[in-house]
Write a protein that holds these residues in place. Sequence first.
Motif, short mmCIF file in Angstrom:
data_model
loop_
_atom_site.label_atom_id
_atom_site.label_comp_id
_atom_site.label_asym_id
_atom_site.label_seq_id
_atom_site.Cartn_x
_atom_site.Cartn_y
_atom_site.Cartn_z
N LEU A 298 0.83 -1.21 0.00
CA LEU A 298 0.00 0.00 0.00
C LEU A 298 0.86 1.25 0.00
N GLU A 299 1.98 1.23 0.70
CA GLU A 299 2.87 2.38 0.75
C GLU A 299 3.44 2.69 -0.64
N ILE A 300 3.92 1.67 -1.34
CA ILE A 300 4.48 1.88 -2.67
C ILE A 300 3.39 2.33 -3.63
N TYR A 301 2.22 1.73 -3.54
CA TYR A 301 1.10 2.10 -4.41
C TYR A 301 0.73 3.56 -4.24
N LEU A 302 0.55 4.00 -3.00
CA LEU A 302 0.11 5.38 -2.75
C LEU A 302 1.16 6.41 -3.13
N ASN A 303 2.41 6.00 -3.17
CA ASN A 303 3.47 6.94 -3.54
C ASN A 303 3.70 7.02 -5.04
#
Length: 239
Positions: free
Chosen positions: A164-169
């Motif tokens: 989720l962190e990589i996706y949102l960034n």
Amino acid sequence: MKAFGRWLAIVLCALLALQAFFVARIALAVWWDPQSTTFQRSEMWRIWHQSAQHRPWQQQWVDYAQISPHLKRAVLTSEDDGFMDHDGVQWDAIERAWERNQKALERAQTRPNAKPVVIYGGSTITQQLAKNLLLSGERSFLRKGQELLLAHTLELFLSKQRILEIYLNNVEWGQGIFGAEAAARFYFRKSAAQLTAPEAARLAVMLPRPRYYEQNPNSRYLHARTSTILRRMGGTALP
């Protein structure tokens, strides 16, 4: 036959090398923050060569803790409400999307003057990350198969929080606008950590068609869907 055998061996070696490259990139993402994706680079190339508006690439990586919980919940509610339970792919969602697309195409064939057909995806956030991070934007059964394989690989190597962190960034939020921090500053003049629940819901609803909603901020659907996500997102669990 020998020539065919050599050609086949070369193709198989190339495919194995490509898969090894993908696995290495995903394994590296356990601790390395990807600063760009395949989709971003191809999109910025398109903008540079085809668009008269050469907007600078807007993106700034922020850690998971620096992204508002409201935005995390809103995105999961809107894009993938089964994120915490699946292993990268939701087969029932893909089947439902296929059925909806078939019905939409059948209606379009009987109504030549109807509105353009809306194509439904059914992809999980993990699938979207696999596609944007490593694959091209072409639509084919081969690319879809590769996407499904990479989604399972992402789930194998990375935690749900890291995915989720990589996706949102890295997800697109407008022409040349990538990631939660850039989106929050572009649309609301604040950091991703400061987003309110209504602001987060609106950004989440933009995700399937970010460039369209950037140009059509008063869309009725955008307002209605934002209200729906806002009502539902409170019960969404976070990784």
